[in-house]
Design an enzyme around this catalytic site. Structure first.
Site, PDB file in Angstrom:
ATOM      1  N   LEU A  64       0.867  -1.174   0.000  1.00  9.90           N
ATOM      2  CA  LEU A  64       0.000   0.000   0.000  1.00  9.90           C
ATOM      3  C   LEU A  64       0.904   1.225   0.000  1.00  9.90           C
ATOM      4  O   LEU A  64       2.000   1.197   0.580  1.00  9.90           O
ATOM      5  CB  LEU A  64      -0.899   0.030   1.237  1.00  9.90           C
ATOM      6  CG  LEU A  64      -2.010  -1.033   1.345  1.00  9.90           C
ATOM      7  CD1 LEU A  64      -2.738  -0.897   2.676  1.00  9.90           C
ATOM      8  CD2 LEU A  64      -2.990  -0.931   0.188  1.00  9.90           C
ATOM      9  N   ASP A  65       0.455   2.316  -0.620  1.00 10.61           N
ATOM     10  CA  ASP A  65       1.213   3.565  -0.585  1.00 10.61           C
ATOM     11  C   ASP A  65       1.459   3.995   0.856  1.00 10.61           C
ATOM     12  O   ASP A  65       0.659   3.694   1.745  1.00 10.61           O
ATOM     13  CB  ASP A  65       0.451   4.679  -1.312  1.00 10.61           C
ATOM     14  CG  ASP A  65       0.358   4.462  -2.809  1.00 10.61           C
ATOM     15  OD1 ASP A  65       1.093   3.607  -3.336  1.00 10.61           O
ATOM     16  OD2 ASP A  65      -0.459   5.154  -3.443  1.00 10.61           O
ATOM     17  N   ARG A  66       2.522   4.730   1.067  1.00 13.97           N
ATOM     18  CA  ARG A  66       2.885   5.173   2.411  1.00 13.97           C
ATOM     19  C   ARG A  66       1.715   5.826   3.148  1.00 13.97           C
ATOM     20  O   ARG A  66       1.473   5.560   4.327  1.00 13.97           O
ATOM     21  CB  ARG A  66       4.051   6.166   2.343  1.00 13.97           C
ATOM     22  CG  ARG A  66       4.518   6.654   3.712  1.00 13.97           C
ATOM     23  CD  ARG A  66       5.538   7.781   3.607  1.00 13.97           C
ATOM     24  NE  ARG A  66       4.906   9.038   3.211  1.00 13.97           N
ATOM     25  CZ  ARG A  66       5.545  10.204   3.224  1.00 13.97           C
ATOM     26  NH1 ARG A  66       6.819  10.273   3.574  1.00 13.97           N
ATOM     27  NH2 ARG A  66       4.923  11.311   2.849  1.00 13.97           N
ATOM     28  N   THR A  68      -1.530   5.640   2.506  1.00 13.62           N
ATOM     29  CA  THR A  68      -2.778   4.876   2.507  1.00 13.62           C
ATOM     30  C   THR A  68      -2.802   3.964   3.725  1.00 13.62           C
ATOM     31  O   THR A  68      -1.792   3.359   4.065  1.00 13.62           O
ATOM     32  CB  THR A  68      -2.901   4.029   1.225  1.00 13.62           C
ATOM     33  OG1 THR A  68      -2.822   4.881   0.081  1.00 13.62           O
ATOM     34  CG2 THR A  68      -4.215   3.270   1.183  1.00 13.62           C
ATOM     35  N   ARG A 165      -5.531   7.172  -7.024  1.00 16.06           N
ATOM     36  CA  ARG A 165      -5.201   8.585  -6.844  1.00 16.06           C
ATOM     37  C   ARG A 165      -5.210   9.332  -8.184  1.00 16.06           C
ATOM     38  O   ARG A 165      -5.757  10.436  -8.299  1.00 16.06           O
ATOM     39  CB  ARG A 165      -3.836   8.699  -6.163  1.00 16.06           C
ATOM     40  CG  ARG A 165      -3.838   8.046  -4.787  1.00 16.06           C
ATOM     41  CD  ARG A 165      -2.456   7.792  -4.224  1.00 16.06           C
ATOM     42  NE  ARG A 165      -1.772   9.043  -3.889  1.00 16.06           N
ATOM     43  CZ  ARG A 165      -0.620   9.083  -3.223  1.00 16.06           C
ATOM     44  NH1 ARG A 165      -0.036   7.965  -2.816  1.00 16.06           N
ATOM     45  NH2 ARG A 165      -0.057  10.246  -2.945  1.00 16.06           N
TER      46      ARG A 165
END
Length: 218
Positions: A64-66, A68, A165
């Site tokens: 997961l993105d930082r 998120t 996003r």
């Protein structure tokens, strides 16, 4: 190349375990914590390092993105890593995200189908490219309208980097608090308003369908 914020101050929340058995571990990742280490000692603190401090055998399956938060699964055996990795690759997993996006979506449901590719001069940013981009598809549904925002559920059909996003930005409704893709008032939020709420997949031993959820914190 776009850099993360110069100061990386990950949250120190204790590990939240949603499920564990002999094959898999499911946790609720906090916003602001890298999934895997970045380049340099100052970016060493990350979710997999914290997980492996408790479960040394844990193996990465996805990220997961930082910024998120939400459901993230790790394998505890090489078999589970192969099995679930294949489910992600073949789009057999079902993912549901909650987001707060800028403005008011005119329709109640929709689909964004825009191919994505890394924007090399500005990596890790992604961009739409109809000639060289890889297929990226996101379904969305309005949950409720707020004063200047809309709460939505997002259902990615593909798993491209920054897909949700970029897709929401491209239809004119960037995710609130997005440091990469939101500007002006849309950027003014305490965090990226994107949460991985639910993940459905088949257990690597026996193939039983399983569903894991983490309550949205915003």
């Amino acid at each position: 190349m776009i850099q993360f914020d110069s100061v990386y101050t990950p949250p120190q929340d204790p590990l939240v375990i949603l499920h564990v058995d002999h094959e898999i571990l499911v946790v609720d990742k906090p916003s602001g914590l890298l999934s895997v280490p970045g380049k340099g000692e100052h970016l060493a603190d990350c979710l997999i390092a914290r997980v492996q401090a408790v479960y040394p055998e844990a193996l990465l399956i996805h990220r997961l993105d930082r910024d998120t938060s939400g459901v993230m699964i790790f394998a505890l055996t090489p078999n589970a890593q192969r099995h679930i990795g294949l489910q992600f690759e073949k789009r057999m997993t079902k993912k549901t995200y909650v987001a707060r996006v800028f403005g008011r979506l005119a329709e109640k449901t929709g689909t964004v189908n825009l191919p994505l590719i890394v924007d090399w001069p500005n990596r890790p940013l992604q961009m739409v490219d109809f000639e060289r981009g890889r297929e990226a598809v996101t379904d969305w549904r309005v949950v409720r309208y707020e004063d200047t925002a809309t709460r939505v559920r997002l259902y990615p059909k593909t798993g491209r980097s920054h897909q949700l996003r970029v897709h929401m930005r491209e239809i004119g409704h960037p995710i609130l608090g997005d440091p990469f893709y939101a500007t002006g008032a849309a950027r003014a939020a305490p965090r990226l308003m994107l949460h991985a709420e639910n993940l459905r997949l088949r257990h690597p031993e026996g193939g039983q369908g399983m569903s894991f959820s983490a309550k949205c914190p915003f």
